[in-house]
Design an enzyme around this catalytic site. Structure first.
Site: not given
Length: 257
Positions: A39, A61, A174
């Site tokens: 990742d 991502k 996030m």
């Protein structure tokens, strides 16, 4: 003649960022892999600890820029398991903390491929700890709440409101791009002097930490790079950060002049 390899998948948590915060088991499994899918939050330093003959494919991502969709990642895991044998899916932090591990496990298992999980140290706890910010403290906070800032449709998770109404330490993952909105929402339920910390590049040599109160964060919010991931910690435990008192004194003196 080379023996046919058995398809299997391992989900490995890489930890919060620093290469030496992966578990011994995690590093061992990485070096037993036939191929690795990793990742965006995986450091080059950690990748350098893995055998150079093992193929490594980026499937990250970040900030809405996806190299692959989740469906494509699921398909790649299965494809490479049948082609290579042992696929290691390397994820930042812990695979089960907002890592969509369940989706990958369910998809892979539907093909009869065995899946194992190596837990990782979650950034939700390790990153604040690296800055001297505890999650709990006797007489101050008896619990902590880890949440993502928004739901799939872009609206705030109701957990944000529930946590803000409580006395628990809030850890928001996030949420950097919505930092202003988060502060405004939490300020509806918590006092303006509630301490807050924003930590980016946690546990790495590029780590940066901004500490303030809900009322004064605007003074340093321009220094936060919204294009980089980070962790937001809200609660009285943030006052344990070594620079919190100094920061607040400087702000008070600045406004008094």
């Amino acid at each position: 003649m080379e023996l046919e390899k058995t398809a299997k998948v391992s989900l490995v948590g890489a930890g919060p960022g620093a290469k030496d915060l992966i578990t011994i088991r995690g590093l061992k499994v990485l070096n037993q892999a036939d191929i690795i899918l990793y990742d965006a939050l995986i450091s080059d330093d950690l990748l350098s600890e893995i055998r150079t003959d093992i193929p490594k494919i980026f499937t990250g991502k970040r900030c809405g820029q996806h190299s692959h969709s989740q469906d494509e990642i699921n398909e790649l895991i299965v494809k490479y398991a049948f082609e290579y044998g042992h696929v290691v899916r390397l994820k930042g932090g812990d695979p089960f903390v907002f890592g969509r591990a369940n989706e990958e496990i369910e998809y892979v298992a539907s093909f009869g491929i065995p899946v194992s999980v190596v837990p990782g140290i979650s950034s939700a706890i390790a990153v604040p700890s690296s800055q001297g910010i505890p999650m709990t403290k006797r007489g101050i906070s008896s619990s902590f709440w880890v949440m993502t800032a928004t739901k799939r449709d872009g609206t705030f998770s109701q957990d944000l409101q529930y946590a803000a109404k409580s006395s628990a330490t809030m850890v928001v993952l996030m949420g950097i791009r919505k930092l202003n909105e988060i502060v405004k929402e939490v300020s509806k339920y918590r006092g303006s002097m509630t301490p807050i910390a924003v930590i980016q590049n946690g546990t790495t040599q590029h780590e940066k930490c901004y500490v303030a109160t809900l009322d004064t964060l605007n003074n340093s919010i321009g220094e936060v790079d919204i294009n980089k991931p980070g962790i937001i910690v809200i609660g009285d435990v943030v006052a344990d950060h070594p620079s919190f008192f100094e920061e607040e004194v400087q702000r008070i003196l600045h406004h008094a002049i």
